[in-house]
Design an enzyme around this catalytic site. Structure first.
Site, PDB file in Angstrom:
ATOM      1  CB  SER A   1      -0.950  -0.002   1.188  1.00  0.00           C
ATOM      2  OG  SER A   1      -0.212  -0.001   2.384  1.00  0.00           O
TER       3      SER A   1
ATOM      4  CG  HIS B   1      -4.074  -2.070  -0.614  1.00  0.00           C
ATOM      5  ND1 HIS B   1      -4.789  -0.884  -0.558  1.00  0.00           N
ATOM      6  CD2 HIS B   1      -3.600  -2.284   0.635  1.00  0.00           C
ATOM      7  CE1 HIS B   1      -4.717  -0.388   0.669  1.00  0.00           C
ATOM      8  NE2 HIS B   1      -4.008  -1.228   1.415  1.00  0.00           N
TER       9      HIS B   1
ATOM     10  CE  LYS C   1      -7.264  -1.976   2.762  1.00  0.00           C
ATOM     11  NZ  LYS C   1      -7.319  -0.972   3.826  1.00  0.00           N
TER      12      LYS C   1
HETATM   13  N1  PLP Z   1      -3.845  -5.981   5.078  1.00  0.00           N
HETATM   14  C1  PLP Z   1      -3.529  -4.906   4.338  1.00  0.00           C
HETATM   15  C2  PLP Z   1      -2.487  -5.037   3.261  1.00  0.00           C
HETATM   16  C3  PLP Z   1      -4.156  -3.660   4.577  1.00  0.00           C
HETATM   17  O1  PLP Z   1      -3.830  -2.595   3.828  1.00  0.00           O
HETATM   18  C4  PLP Z   1      -5.138  -3.588   5.594  1.00  0.00           C
HETATM   19  C5  PLP Z   1      -5.826  -2.307   5.889  1.00  0.00           C
HETATM   20  O2  PLP Z   1      -5.276  -1.255   5.930  1.00  0.00           O
HETATM   21  C6  PLP Z   1      -5.428  -4.726   6.332  1.00  0.00           C
HETATM   22  C7  PLP Z   1      -4.770  -5.906   6.053  1.00  0.00           C
HETATM   23  C8  PLP Z   1      -6.472  -4.696   7.402  1.00  0.00           C
HETATM   24  O3  PLP Z   1      -7.735  -4.705   6.802  1.00  0.00           O
HETATM   25  P1  PLP Z   1      -9.041  -4.328   7.628  1.00  0.00           P
HETATM   26  O4  PLP Z   1      -9.227  -2.859   7.504  1.00  0.00           O
HETATM   27  O5  PLP Z   1     -10.138  -5.134   7.022  1.00  0.00           O
HETATM   28  O6  PLP Z   1      -8.763  -4.751   9.034  1.00  0.00           O
END
Ligand code: PLP
Length: 450
Positions: free
Chosen positions: A237, A265, A296
């Protein structure tokens, strides 16, 4: 002789026995507040004074910690949005509409009328929530339907829902891996993968970001263990770069390892039909486990999941702690995510729109002289280097009605400060052009462009 009675009560709290309190009181001598506080403490009973002392000490510790964060320049302030999430939002304290370029609302489904309608319908039919975990009395037909739909979407055997993808990552490794096993993790994996791996007892190997030679060396070292699991984000990200899944899967097959990919992502928009990084790179049948989010691209409410082999999902239902010990996903959230998946499985037009818009932004910014990291991902990091420059430019963008966020150390490495722009399928071409124009103007103002 009878034992000497031990001194109790107020004496315990006086003088140098509580140096922090004494010091704190000294600092505040002369103020009305200190006088009143001291009076309250001294006139209270011993239990209450002890609690007051602990609380005062806690406040001191917290203030020191908060001051350190401010001092390091890493304080995160939150802007308050007063409208729905979308390409155009209203932000508290800013007059007029703002063009939003910093949400993970990749497909614009957070405010899609059919998604909202499906959420309302689920709320009406199934209630506000379950007041229960899944295994007690928190499983409704809509939870089972959504799990089946997720598995179908990813072409996997089964799926299990979690309150968030953070929870899915926190619950996977500990349930699956034992001290006999090994996990090999990209050094820039998301915090939730890192935390999930910390919780498990497997042997841990960290390979350099996207470095296949290093992964291979670590895989060789890990041959002595029972299972080997390679763990990577599909798309990272901060840089918008994509894991070389073809090479990872090739190495995994060579060294008899399993592959886990976090697709937060990527799900919904990478690959020809939005299935994710595995589809984009043609390795759908070689990735064993996928974790992703409903928070997302898939409607943006919340929730996460694991999808993969049926026995793995069954094991997670028995052992995974964030699944077992946390409430079921609320029906409205399930309804929204389910509709988002329906929309994606009906047509991939929205996925293609997003790709075109991303390309428009990237090529116009590069033509203007900016450096954008990554290749074709809607995360477009505009590289600026200097932290202050990134922060000042982001502020000036907001003055021009464009909401973007500057990122600097420690979120990204020192000297690699940037403004991260995220493109959504529902940005219009005019929105994107306006954003580029504002960047050019602000970039010239701050000397980031000639
Ligand atoms: N994994 C990644 C790569 C993320 O970018 C995020 C969120 O920012 C998460 C996991 C966590 O996701 P959630 O918002 O559903 O807890």
């Amino acid at each position: 002789p009878p034992p000497t009675p031990r001194a109790t009560g107020p004496r315990v709290f006086r003088g140098s026995q509580d140096p922090w309190l004494a010091g704190s009181a000294r600092v505040k001598v002369g103020t009305m507040w200190a006088g009143r506080a001291l009076h309250a403490i001294l006139s209270a009973g011993p239990g209450s004074r002890r609690a007051q002392s602990a609380l005062t000490q806690l406040r001191g510790v917290l203030e020191e910690e908060l001051e350190a964060i401010r001092g390091a320049g890493t304080w995160k302030s939150e802007r308050v949005i007063t409208s729905r999430q979308g390409p155009r939002i209203h932000v508290d304290g800013v007059s007029g509409g703002i063009l939003n370029f910093c949400a993970n609302n990749y497909l614009g489904l957070s405010s899609h009328p059919e998604v909202i309608q499906a959420g309302l319908q689920a709320l009406e039919e199934f209630g506000a929530g379950l007041s229960s975990t899944r295994f007690i009395c928190g499983t409704q037909s809509i939870h089972k339907d959504l799990e089946a739909k997720i598995a179908r979407f990813h072409q996997r055997e089964d799926a299990i829902l979690y309150p968030s993808c953070f929870d899915a990552n926190a619950g996977l490794f500990e349930a699956l891996l034992t001290p006999q096993d090994a996990v090999l993790s990209d050094e820039l994996n998301h915090a939730s993968i890192i935390d999930g791996i910390r919780l498990c007892k497997a042997h841990k190997y960290r390979y350099h970001h996207l470095d296949m030679a290093d992964l291979e060396a670590k895989l060789q070292e890990a041959q002595k263990h029972r299972l080997r699991l390679v763990a990577t984000d599909g798309a990272f990200s901060m840089d918008g770069d994509i894991a070389p899944l073809r090479e990872i899967c090739h190495l995994a097959s060579r060294y008899d390892a399993l592959v886990f990919v976090d697709e937060c992502h990527a799900t919904g928009f990478l690959g020809a039909t939005g299935r994710g990084t595995d589809e984009l790179l043609g390795v759908t049948d070689q990735v064993t486990i996928i974790n992703s989010t409903l928070g997302k691209a898939l409607g943006g409410a919340s929730g996460g999941y694991t999808t993969g082999p049926e026995p793995l999902v069954s094991l997670l239902r028995q052992r995974s702690r964030p699944y077992l010990f946390s409430n079921s996903l609320p029906p409205a959230v399930v309804g929204c995510a389910s509709k988002a998946l329906d929309l994606l499985m009906e047509s991939n037009a929205i996925v293609q729109t997003m790709a075109t818009k991303t390309q428009r932004f990237r090529s116009k910014m590069e033509a203007a002289g900016f450096t954008i990291l990554g290749a074709s991902h809607p995360i477009c990091p505009v590289m600026l280097g200097d932290a202050r420059l990134a922060s000042c430019m982001a502020d000036d963008m907001l003055k021009r009605g464009i909401f973007v966020i500057g990122f600097s150390y420690p979120v990204v490495p020192k000297g690699k400060a940037r403004i991260r722009v995220q493109i959504s399928a529902v940005h219009s071409e005019e929105d994107i052009d306006r954003c580029v124009e504002a960047f050019v103007e602000v970039g010239r103002l701050h000397g980031a462009l000639p």
